[in-house]
Design a protein around this motif. Structure first.
Motif, short mmCIF file in Angstrom:
data_model
loop_
_atom_site.label_atom_id
_atom_site.label_comp_id
_atom_site.label_asym_id
_atom_site.label_seq_id
_atom_site.Cartn_x
_atom_site.Cartn_y
_atom_site.Cartn_z
N GLY A 21 -34.22 5.21 34.08
CA GLY A 21 -34.17 6.71 34.38
C GLY A 21 -35.35 7.47 35.21
N LEU A 22 -35.26 8.56 34.83
CA LEU A 22 -36.50 9.44 35.44
C LEU A 22 -37.53 9.56 34.37
N PRO A 60 -34.72 5.52 42.56
CA PRO A 60 -33.64 4.87 42.01
C PRO A 60 -32.67 5.82 41.09
N VAL A 61 -33.03 6.75 40.66
CA VAL A 61 -32.13 7.60 39.88
C VAL A 61 -31.30 7.96 40.96
N VAL A 111 -44.46 8.90 27.60
CA VAL A 111 -43.63 9.47 28.84
C VAL A 111 -42.28 9.95 28.35
N TYR A 112 -41.54 10.75 28.96
CA TYR A 112 -40.31 11.02 28.51
C TYR A 112 -39.39 10.28 29.75
N VAL A 113 -38.40 9.54 29.10
CA VAL A 113 -37.37 8.92 30.11
C VAL A 113 -36.07 9.68 29.88
N ILE A 114 -35.68 10.32 31.20
CA ILE A 114 -34.28 10.91 31.28
C ILE A 114 -33.30 10.08 32.01
N MET A 159 -29.53 12.98 34.75
CA MET A 159 -29.97 13.65 36.05
C MET A 159 -28.80 13.80 36.98
N LEU A 160 -27.95 12.51 36.99
CA LEU A 160 -26.84 12.73 38.02
C LEU A 160 -26.03 13.89 37.79
#
Lengths: 220, 81
Positions: free
Chosen positions: A49-50, A85-86, A104-107, A112-113
């Protein structure tokens, strides 16, 4: 409003989102913490993810087979990384490690998409930009880690077109080849001779013949 | 643009609009294949040109270019590589 939601809404990616949409993104976030020196993500692995830095600093870098490194970015609080890559669906283009204790935050990619799911044109544009950015990242890798001979070998492999192919045969001067791979003409001239001496190419008049692609591949 | 491939002989391309007739290519061509014709550079002895690309290097006006076709040769016998 939670502080995490406030944080998310303060990021350029999520500016102007409705409360509902921002809330939906916030629900899917995973929060991860890393010690100094710990690896957050690895080049070539599937995209999780982001990443958004909450606190700390992250070093984003490419590595060569010999262990050399090229730093692409130092990401501090509110910086994002692993954007490419997101949006293009490929593997992580670079690795990341914590320069100091970092959270960190992983979204997730799907979250995202979902922001552009209703607009295929936007998705197409973003995917194209992501692919171009990945290409530039690979160019940085080539310039940082590969010799001129290796870069030229790679360029010739990418460019060479079989005569029976319908595609137009690329025509380049030595200056143009030099500009493509980030060197100067004199060096290209020597590199071409080196590739010819190895038997990978043959220069006949105005034709550079790739006679042994396997040899070129071994030099890349 | 003059030059290219003439009856199996490959020669440099000369953009006459850029040629300043400085004569450097004439003086420095190791095969003496270049001369000035009507005040412009020309490959006058194409059979002597071995496409060394020196004229491209020496031409300060950028009038001469020596492009290469990049061709993938499939299944060429080892002895011809």
């Amino acid at each position: 409003m939670s502080s995490r939601l406030d944080f998310i809404r303060s990021l350029p990616y999520f500016a102007g989102l409705s409360d509902e949409t921002a809330g939906r993104i916030e629900e899917q976030i995973r929060e991860l913490s890393f010690a100094k020196g710990e690896t957050l993500l690895l080049e070539g692995e599937p995209c999780r993810g982001l990443y958004v830095v909450k606190t700390g600093r992250v070093r984003i870098f490419k590595s060569s087979l010999e262990g050399r490194e090229q730093v692409l970015l130092i990401a501090g609080p509110k910086s994002t990384f692993n954007d490419v890559p997101v949006f293009d669906g490929g593997p992580n283009p670079a690795s990341g490690s914590a320069l100091e204790p970092t959270t960190v935050y992983v979204i997730p990619r799907e979250a995202m998409l979902s922001l552009v799911a209703d607009c295929p044109a936007a998705m197409n544009i973003i995917r194209l930009f992501a692919a171009r950015l990945r290409h530039l990242t690979m160019l940085v890798e080539d310039l940082s880690f590969r010799s001129v001979v290796s870069r030229l070998a790679k360029a010739l492999l990418d460019l060479a077109v079989a005569t029976e192919s319908q595609a137009p045969v690329p025509r380049l001067t030595q200056d143009e080849m030099a500009a493509m791979i980030g060197t100067v003409r004199d060096v290209i001239s020597r590199a071409l001779k080196a590739l010819e001496k190895e038997g990978a190419i043959k220069i006949e008049g105005r034709r550079i013949l790739v006679v042994d692609p396997d040899k070129l591949r071994k030099m890349v | 643009m003059a030059g290219g491939t003439m009856i199996g002989v490959t020669i440099p391309e000369i953009d006459e609009s850029k040629c300043t007739a400085c004569g450097d290519c004439v003086e420095l061509c190791p095969a003496s294949a270049v001369d000035l014709v009507n005040g412009k550079a020309a490959i006058v002895r194409p059979e002597d040109c071995d496409y060394c690309t020196d004229c491209e290097v020496f031409c300060s006006a950028g009038a001469i270019s020596c492009p290469f076709d990049i061709i993938l040769v499939k299944d060429r016998p080892a002895e011809q590589r």
